[in-house]
Design an enzyme around this catalytic site. Structure first.
Site, PDB file in Angstrom:
ATOM      1  N   CYS A  11      40.278  33.852  36.939  1.00 63.28           N
ATOM      2  CA  CYS A  11      40.725  35.123  37.828  1.00 63.28           C
ATOM      3  C   CYS A  11      41.497  34.261  38.914  1.00 63.28           C
ATOM      4  O   CYS A  11      42.559  35.218  39.929  1.00 63.28           O
ATOM      5  CB  CYS A  11      39.559  35.350  38.290  1.00 63.28           C
ATOM      6  SG  CYS A  11      38.564  34.288  39.673  1.00 63.28           S
ATOM      7  N   HIS A  31      35.183  34.274  42.535  1.00 61.70           N
ATOM      8  CA  HIS A  31      35.651  35.299  41.726  1.00 61.70           C
ATOM      9  C   HIS A  31      37.014  35.607  42.846  1.00 61.70           C
ATOM     10  O   HIS A  31      36.097  35.598  43.649  1.00 61.70           O
ATOM     11  CB  HIS A  31      34.965  36.286  41.131  1.00 61.70           C
ATOM     12  CG  HIS A  31      35.820  37.206  40.610  1.00 61.70           C
ATOM     13  ND1 HIS A  31      36.866  37.039  39.271  1.00 61.70           N
ATOM     14  CD2 HIS A  31      36.218  38.840  40.966  1.00 61.70           C
ATOM     15  CE1 HIS A  31      37.283  37.944  38.620  1.00 61.70           C
ATOM     16  NE2 HIS A  31      36.489  38.903  39.484  1.00 61.70           N
ATOM     17  N   ASP A  87      42.139  44.514  39.718  1.00 64.35           N
ATOM     18  CA  ASP A  87      41.701  42.896  39.915  1.00 64.35           C
ATOM     19  C   ASP A  87      42.274  42.629  38.026  1.00 64.35           C
ATOM     20  O   ASP A  87      41.527  43.322  36.925  1.00 64.35           O
ATOM     21  CB  ASP A  87      40.018  43.390  39.781  1.00 64.35           C
ATOM     22  CG  ASP A  87      39.319  41.755  39.349  1.00 64.35           C
ATOM     23  OD1 ASP A  87      40.255  40.433  38.714  1.00 64.35           O
ATOM     24  OD2 ASP A  87      38.260  41.648  39.079  1.00 64.35           O
TER      25      ASP A  87
END
Length: 272
Positions: free
Chosen positions: A71, A110, A125
């Site tokens: 991420c 995250h 995302d």
């Protein structure tokens, strides 16, 4: 620290050839192309290699070496590309609840992005692995929002937001977060934790994912799964490190790092 990147190299890497404008249609198209072209993978933490988040390191690994990342790498690169196009982007941080109880207290590990486009705020995302958003959600709670794959929605209570996806009829929470913008150092600290902590999934297990317009590909250790909307998942167990390398190259499109080191680590993974 400047996060400027080679925009032309980024667009070539994700195969994006359309006109660029800081609007919603471009944002969504870029997110879809990025998720299909740059897979989620944790080969560096798995092999004990430090994960670098500086723009030059992201460019080298994800754009020029044919690699993917997780991420922080994915969303920092995406944010830099969006800013180069003219978007206003702020980084957020979340506590992952995927496969966890709704009331679990997890670390802030995250990264996701808040982007302004067409006079509204959107969340995007490209770094959540098996449930990659591959699109953008209007920052609006309680409304199911369609994507090319599953519907997503946002819930909000007392300033805390939850990202959910509808998986086979059930709304499942991916993570919870607030809207306070985060600094680069926050991601550096979280990145160090998830990439080096002995009990981290990224240290203990192979995790790879790729999201295309019609399917999700995932690999955890030696279990390779293909998921298509409305269909039963297709699963198979890979025999050994050699077959795992072939799947990483052929299905995920990865150019693999040091093969000797990687093979030793893959052969040591559990079979199921």
């Amino acid at each position: 620290m400047s996060d400027a990147i080679e925009l032309d190299a980024y667009l070539q890497r994700i195969g994006y050839h359309d006109a660029l404008s800081p609007d919603l249609s471009t944002l969504r198209a870029l997110a879809v192309a990025h998720a299909a072209a740059i897979p989620f993978e944790n080969l560096d933490p798995l092999c004990g290699v430090p994960v670098q988040l500086q723009p030059a390191a992201l460019e080298r690994k994800l754009l020029h070496e044919g690699r993917g990342g997780y991420c922080f790498e994915q969303n920092l690169l995406f944010a830099a590309a969006l800013r180069a196009i003219g978007f206003s982007v702020r980084g957020l941080i979340a506590r992952v609840l995927w496969n966890q109880p709704e009331d679990a207290v997890t670390a802030q590990t995250h990264m996701l992005l808040r982007v302004e486009a067409d006079g509204e705020s959107w969340l995007t995302d490209v770094g959540f692995g098996s449930m990659n958003l591959a699109g953008a959600l209007r920052l609006e709670p309680g409304v199911a929002q369609a994507t090319a794959l599953e519907p997503f929605r946002l819930l909000e209570q007392g300033g805390e937001w939850r990202m959910q996806a509808c998986v086979r009829g059930d709304w499942l929470t991916l993570y919870r977060f607030d809207l306070r913008p985060r600094e680069f150092i926050d991601y550096v600290v979280a990145n160090h934790y998830v990439s080096t902590y002995p009990s981290s999934n990224f240290v203990l297990h192979l995790i790879a994912a790729r999201t295309t317009r019609d399917r999700r590909l995932t690999l955890r250790d030696r279990e390779f799964t293909v998921r298509r909307p409305g269909m039963e998942p297709e699963r198979r167990t890979l025999r050994d490190g050699a077959e795992t390398c072939r799947v990483l190259e052929q299905e995920f499109g990865l150019r693999l790092p040091d093969r000797d080191v990687l093979m030793r680590r893959l052969d040591a993974l559990p079979a199921a």
